[in-house]
Scaffold this motif. Sequence first.
Motif, short mmCIF file in Angstrom:
data_model
loop_
_atom_site.label_atom_id
_atom_site.label_comp_id
_atom_site.label_asym_id
_atom_site.label_seq_id
_atom_site.Cartn_x
_atom_site.Cartn_y
_atom_site.Cartn_z
N UNK A 1567 0.95 -1.19 -0.02
CA UNK A 1567 -0.06 0.09 -0.03
C UNK A 1567 0.86 1.31 0.08
N UNK A 1568 2.11 1.17 0.50
CA UNK A 1568 2.99 2.29 0.57
C UNK A 1568 3.44 3.03 -0.69
N UNK A 1569 3.30 1.89 -1.62
CA UNK A 1569 3.85 2.35 -3.07
C UNK A 1569 2.80 2.46 -4.06
N UNK A 1570 1.55 2.55 -3.68
CA UNK A 1570 0.29 2.49 -4.70
C UNK A 1570 -0.29 3.76 -5.06
N UNK A 1571 -0.37 3.87 -6.13
CA UNK A 1571 -1.21 5.06 -6.78
C UNK A 1571 -2.23 4.48 -7.61
N UNK A 1572 -3.43 5.05 -7.48
CA UNK A 1572 -4.73 4.54 -8.15
C UNK A 1572 -5.34 5.93 -9.00
N UNK A 1573 -5.38 5.29 -9.99
CA UNK A 1573 -6.11 6.76 -11.09
C UNK A 1573 -7.43 6.18 -11.40
N UNK A 1574 -8.16 7.29 -11.21
CA UNK A 1574 -9.59 7.11 -11.38
C UNK A 1574 -9.87 7.49 -12.47
N UNK A 1575 -10.95 6.80 -13.05
CA UNK A 1575 -11.64 6.86 -14.66
C UNK A 1575 -13.12 6.41 -14.59
N UNK A 1576 -13.57 6.87 -15.80
CA UNK A 1576 -15.28 6.41 -15.86
C UNK A 1576 -15.37 5.68 -17.17
N UNK A 1577 -15.98 4.68 -17.14
CA UNK A 1577 -16.24 4.08 -18.76
C UNK A 1577 -17.73 3.91 -18.89
N UNK A 1578 -18.22 4.55 -20.02
CA UNK A 1578 -19.87 4.67 -20.24
C UNK A 1578 -19.82 3.53 -21.25
#
Length: 1579
Positions: A1567-1578
């Motif tokens: 968890x210490x080296x995690x980046x999450x990128x949000x996006x949406x799919x229609x």
Amino acid sequence: MFSAEADRICAEREMNKKMASRLGSDDDADNNKGSMWALEQKLDQPMDEEAARLKNMYREKKFSALLLLRLAYQSLGVVYGDLGTSPLYVFYNTFPHGAKDREDVIGALSLIIYSLTLVPLLKYVFIVLRANDNGQGGTFALYSLLCRHANLKIIPNQHRTDEELTTYSRATILERSFAAKTKRWLETHAFNKNSILMLVLVGTCMVIGDGILTPAISVLSAAGGIKVNRPDVDSGVVVLVAVVILVGLFSLQHYGTDRVGWLFAPIVLLWFLLIGGIGMYNIWNYDSSVLKAFSPIYIYRYLRRGGREGWTSLGGILLSITGTEALFADLAHFPVSSVQIAFTLVVFPCLLLAYSGQAAYLLLNLDHTKDAFYRSIPATAAAIVASQATITATFSIIKQALAHGCFPRVKVVHTSKNFLGQIYIPDMNWILMILCIAVTAGFKNQNQIGNAYGTAVVLVMLVTTLLMILIMLLVWHCHWILVVIFTLTSLVVECTYFSAVLFKVDQGGWAPLVIAGVFFIIMYVWHYGTLKRYEFEMHSKVSMAWVLGLGPSLGLVRVPGVGLVYTELASGVPHIFSHFITNLPAIHSVVVFVCVKYLPVYTVPEEERFLVKRIGPKNFHMFRCVARYGYKDLHKKDDDFEKKLFHNLFVFVKLESMMEGFSDSDEYSLYGQQTVESRDAVLNNNNNDNTASSNVDLSISTVDSIVPVRSPSPVNITVQSSDRVSSHTEVDELEFLNNCRDAGVVHILGNTVVRARRDSRFYKKIAVDYIYAFLRKICREHSVIFNIPHESLLNVDSFMLTTNEAYGSNLKKKGSMWALDQNLDEPIDDDAVRIRNISKEKKFSALLILRLAYQSLGVVYGDLGTSPLYVFYNTFPHGAKDQEDVIGALSLIIYSLTLVPLIKYVFIVLRANDNGQGGTFALYSLLCRHANIKIIPNLHRTDEELTTYSRATIHEKSFAAKTKRWIEAHQYAKDTILILVLIGTCMMIGDGILTPTISVLSAVGGIKLTIPDVKNEVVVLVSVAIIVGLFSLQHYGTDRVGWLFAPIVLLWLLLIGAIGIYNILNYDRSVLRAFSPVYIYRYLKRGRREDWTSLGGIMLSITGTEALFADLAHFPVSSVQIAFTVLVFPCLLLAYSGQAAYLLNNLDHTQDAFYRSIPDKMYWPVFVVATGAAVVASQATISATSSIIKQARAHGCFPRVKIVHTSKKFLGQIYIPDINWILMVLCITVTAGFENQSQIGNAYGTAVLFVMLVTTFLMILIMILVWHCHWILAIIFAGVSLLVELSYCSAVLFKVDQGSWIPFLIAGAFFIVMYVWHYGKLKRYEFEMHSKVSMAWVLGLGPSLGLVRVPGVGLVYTQLSRGVPHIFSHFITNLPAIHSVVIFVCVKYLPVYTVPEEERFLVKRIGPKSLHMFRCVARYGYKDLHRRDDDFENKLFESLCLFVKLDYMMEGCSDSENYSSYEQTPAESNNNNENTHSSNMNLSVTSVDSLESDRSESHGNIASRPPEVDELEFLNKCRDAGVVHILGNTVVRTRDSRFYKKIAINFIYAFLRKICRENSVLFNIPHESLLTVGQICYI
């Protein structure tokens, strides 16, 4: 406007200075804390002045007299429905068996009158309603009042600036008063604070229980009125009508309180007028002497004479004041005065008349208490409205609890624009409805529900009383004598009623305790987890001085845009920010720390909502914004939250600039100067630039710490490297902020995973690791609560504790850009061929084969081996009619065992294993390798180079080739095969539920033969206990369980074989004639329906056969074949023949044929072994279920679940905890729900049969496409198999209404889950393919984006093996910086059983070497598990380094200039003069505006140094700088779709994604080296 505001602020600051002079001693104390603490205070100042400036003269909204009357009328439909419908059931619950004499009725009426007077009228209407928190009621409103007057809040997120709020009203307490002493005592002891919180939670949980029980009793009482005129109506019909009404009631809630109030108000008003008028009629018509009950003397007489029965009847009288608690809890919907008017003028007098009228009627009809209400009135009024009061109260109190951090995040909808307090909570609405229906249908008894209802109400009242005592002391400052009087009066009444309801705990009173207990655990655990998260944030926060002290080792840069960092802290830098810049050393040009917090006030006015303050010097452009809300407010309602935030930020900048001009002191400029000087002292920067330009620059800073983004001169637009600039003017800074905002706003959220320490106690581990973790998983995410668009979301994790045919011919047609992209991102065919090894299938020695054959008995054959326990009973449930029936049935059993298990499965189907793997998905994998039928097209031609990717060549003109082309050409054919596989898998899961049920229940049921007095419930209870024990053993693994169970099954088979021989010799040897198939013809020739349907029972003799194939992953084929042919098959034939020999002489003993055929002396030993064997029988299907779910997950057809490998020797032996417990719960439900072995047998046979049918259809395709058999052989196999199985199918279909519907229901539920998950995965993959970008696009990035390279390695996870994933382009758009080394990691599962370690990783370079960009494809088979690769990262880098070495070696050996030629790309063509490599690798930040290489600087002659050494050294240094894992979080949504598609995607798929395991867990990412990128799919 700003000038007047500034004048006022100047005056306030002068006053603050005078106050500060009185606090000199505090300043002296502060001076002793050191220079670093002083620097921190200067850099990150509190917001006292800003809070004082914002404080306005907000006043509570005043209501006109006309509006008050309107709201009083409307409150009838919301608040008083519950209290008003109490006459429906009070006298029935008081006298459930009828009143004994007239004095009892008068005494009960007198108690009702004075209960209504003391509790609702005096206590609530005139006292408790005064304790409202600015019009808000409920236990949490009282708690908020107490928190403002004493430091009782557990989560210490309040600041002194919050006390400046207009709505933060509190009275001053004299130091020596009793209130001050009480306050100090409460604040001193943490136990007191926790006790008050728990008291509030208990009250809240009881209100929720009230919201469940009120609709149940009100609607059931109203619907029960049907039976007065229609006594022949069944109670089930009444319950059904009540359930329909309840569903309709809860379905109306989304319209909101305002509309519902106008709909219900006339009904309730008419109701009160009717019961009041009818009450007067009854008093006049029956007995006016009832009015003597207004004398309290009759209460004394009633209690003195009644004894225990009279005392417990108080529980029924208590129901007359139920709904009173809703007076206070529903206060948020209406003003106090309107509620008081409605009660005193309408509700109270009408209730007194109604109860008196019923009592007058009962004086003459003492035995009519059950229907007293309906018998005393000429018509029935609707009681649906009664439920509205407690439903709306539940919504209000949950909203308050949520704001106080005591309830999981749920969706809250404001239903009225005029009244903010009117809300609707969809999740809770449907939970309440389900629980309410469960109570109504479960109890069916109005009396028991009444007892439960009364218990909930009296506990709410007791909690309110205890809290009111503190309110009177701390808030109202009442004299202690008044407090004592209130306490004694309230507690005497309520404790009396409480003691009465305690007698009825076993008569329904336990229901609210259970409901409240569950909700209390949820609320307390959530609050505890929230508290620990806040403490973690406080403990791990970093100071601004630390940020300023960042040096070259981290290399921070500023990139264009605004970063909104969300935190729970109002001071200091949150841990997620330091964690973020450690993983990716770059921050935006403007950083705003946003703290959204809820305060113990009912609302925060819009003008006072935002507090803005600058952090550090002006030219740092770093701010803090605190957005404050009350428990009545809702952040989601702020759709323009971002606009409001920037508006307040701009206002702050303007006022700050004006304040500097107005102030005589140089406080701001001084602290700014001191800050810069302090920073310079830390960073040793030079002081050489003092000018600033009005042209705002959004280019990237090149220094190695967080320094201002300077404005260069209009001519020079290059990046400047000076370390000091003068202050921006107001216009400059506002323009700069606007430009940054136009560049993009990114929302950065933390995702802290909370875990209990290893040394924590077990209950803490359960609370934190399971309950809190589950609640966080299913609740709404912060990004939804904060209304953050997915396109601009970055999550920072922390841990607390198309084919390529005609490639050459079409190259010129695709254009130069496509050709460039192919050169930059080449396929990895060469690498795949290079690493292919000669992996051979593991060979087993003869001794090991025998050992595994023995072990397979305990895993594979338990189910098939225990079939003799129940086959003859299910074949002849009412006994056999003649001997011919027994012989015919035995003959059918013999040939069924021969044709299906022996010939079909052991000798044919087992040959169709996929390198030792069995099950429907193993067959599907074989088909996918031999024909292009995989729905998700993620296969690449390089995957076909795998050693384990074995497939045969098909002749173009063969029947197999024609079949293959037809299937590949028709999409519906592919879909049909997939659906067929899913059906077989779902039926296999149903088999895993039904096998333990019938096996254990049949074995344990044998005890009734010797102990006939044993009740069936005892048998079921023992069976459930055995099932729980069986599933609890699964975590030990198949290897250990196999060694434990194998001797049991071996002994069992030998026993039943020996007993079979004994029975044949002892009873009738003529039974052996059944080996002639002519008896099958005779049996079926008779044509009776009974004989045909009996085939369903005979089919149970081959149940467990499907486990032979599904369990193949655990053992090699030869061991399974040996065990069956040598031991299992002959023993089963002997066992069935022996039972048949016994039945020839005892035709009516079919029910217990197995146990009755055992010799008496052998009964108990065989019973013990049979019970053990029945337990083992379940192991086969449980293990098979785990294997097949693992395969389904690898094929993208099952949600991500935890899979544990239980053996180091045999990889296929697994355990799935989540599925294990789900199977156990469903198995117990079936066992306890049916209790009938015959019905469970019908269900079991149906499940097994459909698995066999699916296997047959898939085997036909296998024989054609894989084995290339002649079509005649395929027809023979299909004909024989389908003849047998369809015959059995026609038999079981006759028993659909006798239990066979169960597997259809179970399989249907799992099919929906699996198909929807696969559909969602497919659409996500299509979205990734459609939205991917080419490497040519990345190279073409110019100054408008300003990409830079920062130290470290970025692992970008993607589903694509070609192109750049959308999340990467999305990421660098939000934050224009990438790491020095970027690796696109594609983890994919292939339709092979395993991928050898040597062939797992495929690595290829993307673009020129100097870009240091790579692609790595990690490939797994459905038998493999990525989670098992604990050193996945090490293996990846090992493969990367090996590739680099081989890459340079290939360049040296090759005559082609391919590599060097394609490296001469436009990005590198201007730098051909740099041909040397440096031994000192440069990890500083690149200052170019496009994605260029990190060029090395020349330091001497190093021509002799091999170039691969330099790149390997560079890779190692980048890895040492930090490895960051970047994952995409794609939210799938539908729009403009059909309703079923919306339900599938927006609800089912979304829910499955929420509760399944996250990708970061499956990929074993820290968890210490995690980046999450949000996006949406229609879609």
